[in-house]
Design an enzyme around this catalytic site. Structure first.
Site, PDB file in Angstrom:
ATOM      1  N   GLY A 149       0.845  -1.172   0.000  1.00 14.00           N
ATOM      2  CA  GLY A 149       0.000   0.000   0.000  1.00 14.00           C
ATOM      3  C   GLY A 149       0.888   1.231   0.000  1.00 14.00           C
ATOM      4  O   GLY A 149       1.914   1.263   0.688  1.00 14.00           O
ATOM      5  N   CYS A 150       0.517   2.255  -0.759  1.00 15.94           N
ATOM      6  CA  CYS A 150       1.417   3.405  -0.933  1.00 15.94           C
ATOM      7  C   CYS A 150       1.658   4.157   0.370  1.00 15.94           C
ATOM      8  O   CYS A 150       2.806   4.467   0.718  1.00 15.94           O
ATOM      9  CB  CYS A 150       0.885   4.338  -2.012  1.00 15.94           C
ATOM     10  SG  CYS A 150      -0.831   4.875  -1.777  1.00 15.94           S
ATOM     11  N   ASN A 151       0.592   4.462   1.117  1.00 21.52           N
ATOM     12  CA  ASN A 151       0.777   5.139   2.396  1.00 21.52           C
ATOM     13  C   ASN A 151       1.543   4.260   3.376  1.00 21.52           C
ATOM     14  O   ASN A 151       2.397   4.733   4.129  1.00 21.52           O
ATOM     15  CB  ASN A 151      -0.579   5.500   3.008  1.00 21.52           C
ATOM     16  CG  ASN A 151      -1.352   6.493   2.180  1.00 21.52           C
ATOM     17  OD1 ASN A 151      -0.815   7.498   1.736  1.00 21.52           O
ATOM     18  ND2 ASN A 151      -2.626   6.217   1.959  1.00 21.52           N
TER      19      ASN A 151
END
Length: 358
Positions: A149-151
Site C-alpha cells: 500500500g502506498c501510504n
C-alpha cells in the site's frame, strides 16, 4: 530471456503505471491487458499517454485469459485478486498490487477489509529492515509477491530504521500524510471531483480507520524483531499509530510527516546513524543531508523515496519527512523492482531515480 506479461486492471491508475514502467523494460513483453467493464476497447482509449502500447486491446479479466504468461500483475480493487490467484498456480510469478495478500492477521483483514482472507505473500518493499536483514532477501526467487500500500510503505520506510535500532518508541507514533487523489483509483467519487478538492485540503479515514494501519504495524513489528525479538501483529503488539491522511490538490504524490519519541537517551549521532545504516547503500530510498527535506515534486515519476530527518529535542521526538510518488515507489515501481529481484535481474532495470520537473 524475454518474459511474457499480462496486466489486469489495465485501464486503472495502478495498472496504467505498471504498463508505463514495463513498456521501457528490456526483459519483458506485454502480451495481454485486461479490464472488466472496459473489455473489448483499445487500451489507448483509457491510457492515452501509453503511445507505444496502442496496439493492445483490453480483454476480459478471467483466469483463462491471464494464464499462460510468465508473469501476471493483478491491479484490481481490494478483495478481487484472490479469486484469480488460486487459478494461476502454474504461473511462475504473480504480483498483486491490491491488498488481498498483504496482511498476515485474519483479525486485521476482517476489521479493515472484510470478505475472504487469503494467504499472505512476500511483501514487495525491498529496502525494509526485517529481523536484522532487508526484505529483498525474501524476494529473491519469490513466486508470489504482494505489492505494498502506498501510504503504508511510505510510513514504514520512514520509521523502520529507528524501530530496528531501538532509538524511537513505536508505541507513540503520530503520522500525518498529504496525499494525491490518484491513490484512490479511477472510480467516480464525489469527494475526488476537481470541484471538491481544488483549493482545499480534506482529511479522511480519521481516528484509526485507514486500511493501511495494520500494514504499517505489521512492517514495524518485523523491524522491531531486529532489536527486541519477534512479536505478533495486533492490538497488543506494542505498536501504536495515530495515522491521519489529508487529501490535497495534487494528482499524485505522498508527503508523510511521522514522529515518535526518542528512547534510551539516544544521541543525535546514534539516531541519524540508524537511518544512514539502513539506507546509505540504497538506490531508491535516500536520506537527505542534515537540514534538508523533500518535496513531492522531486519524486514525480521516479521510483524514489526521499527522506528528511530532524531531531526535536524540545519535544524529545524524531521527525521524519518522506516524499514518494504513490503510483511509482508506492505501487507500480515497487512491484517492478520486486519482480526484478525475484527473477534475478538487475534490481533497477526499467526504473529511474529521476523525477519530472517542473
Amino acid at each position: 530471456m524475454t518474459y511474457s506479461v499480462a496486466v489486469s486492471g489495465a485501464s486503472g491508475y495502478a495498472g496504467g503505471e505498471i504498463l508505463r514502467i514495463l513498456a521501457a523494460h528490456p526483459d519483458v513483453e506485454i502480451r495481454t491487458v485486461t479490464a472488466h467493464s472496459n473489455a473489448g476497447q483499445p487500451l489507448i482509449r483509457h491510457q492515452p499517454h501509453l503511445r507505444s502500447l496502442e496496439h493492445l486491446t483490453l480483454s476480459d479479466t478471467t483466469s483463462e485469459v491471464l494464464a499462460g504468461h510468465d508473469i501476471v500483475f493483478l491491479a484490481l480493487p481490494h478483495g478481487q485478486s484472490g479469486q484469480y490467484t488460486d487459478a494461476l498456480g502454474d504461473t511462475a510469478l504473480v504480483i498483486d498490487a491490491g491488498a488481498d495478500h498483504r496482511l498476515e492477521s485474519v483479525t486485521d483483514w476482517e476489521q479493515f477489509y472484510g470478505g475472504n482472507f487469503h494467504e499472505p505473500w512476500v511483501y514487495g518493499v525491498p529496502e525494509l529492515v526485517v529481523a536484522g536483514a532487508k526484505q529483498r532477501e525474501r524476494l529473491i526467487g519469490a513466486s508470489r509477491i504482494a505489492a505494498p500500500g502506498c501510504n503504508a510503505s511510505t510510513v514504514s520506510l520512514s520509521l523502520a530504521p529507528g524501530v530496528a535500532a531501538g532509538v524511537i518508541d513505536p508505541g507513540d507514533i503520530v503520522t500525518v500524510l498529504a496525499v494525491g487523489p490518484s491513490g484512490a483509483g479511477k472510480s467516480l467519487k464525489t469527494n475526488l471531483l476537481a470541484s471538491e478538492i481544488l483549493g482545499s485540503a480534506n482529511p479522511y479515514a480519521v481516528g484509526g480507520t485507514h486500511r493501511h494501519i495494520p500494514e504499517i504495524r505489521q512492517a514495524l513489528v518485523a523491524a522491531r524483531a531486529t532489536h527486541a525479538g519477534a512479536g505478533v501483529t495486533g492490538p497488543d503488539d506494542g505498536i501504536r499509530i495515530s495515522f491521519t491522511p489529508v487529501l490535497v490538490p495534487m494528482a499524485r504524490g505522498i508527503l508523510a510527516t511521522s514522529t515518535a519519541p526518542i528512547v534510551n537517551d539516544a544521541t543525535d549521532a546514534e539516531i541519524r546513524g540508524a537511518w544512514e545504516a539502513a539506507y546509505g547503500d540504497e538506490t531508491f530510498v535516500q536520506l537527505l543531508p542534515e537540514g534538508q527535506f523533500p518535496r513531492t515534486a522531486d519524486v514525480l515519476g521516479a521510483n524514489t523515496a526521499l527522506i528528511g530527518l530532524a531531531i526535536d529535542r524540545a519535544a524529545n521526538r524524531v521527525v521524519v519527512v518522506t516524499a514518494v510518488d504513490n503510483l511509482v515507489k508506492g505501487t507500480a515501481g515497487a512491484a517492478v523492482q520486486s519482480m526484478n529481484i525475484a527473477l534475478g535481474l538487475a534490481e533497477g532495470t526499467g526504473l529511474t531515480v529521476n523525477g519530472v520537473a517542473p
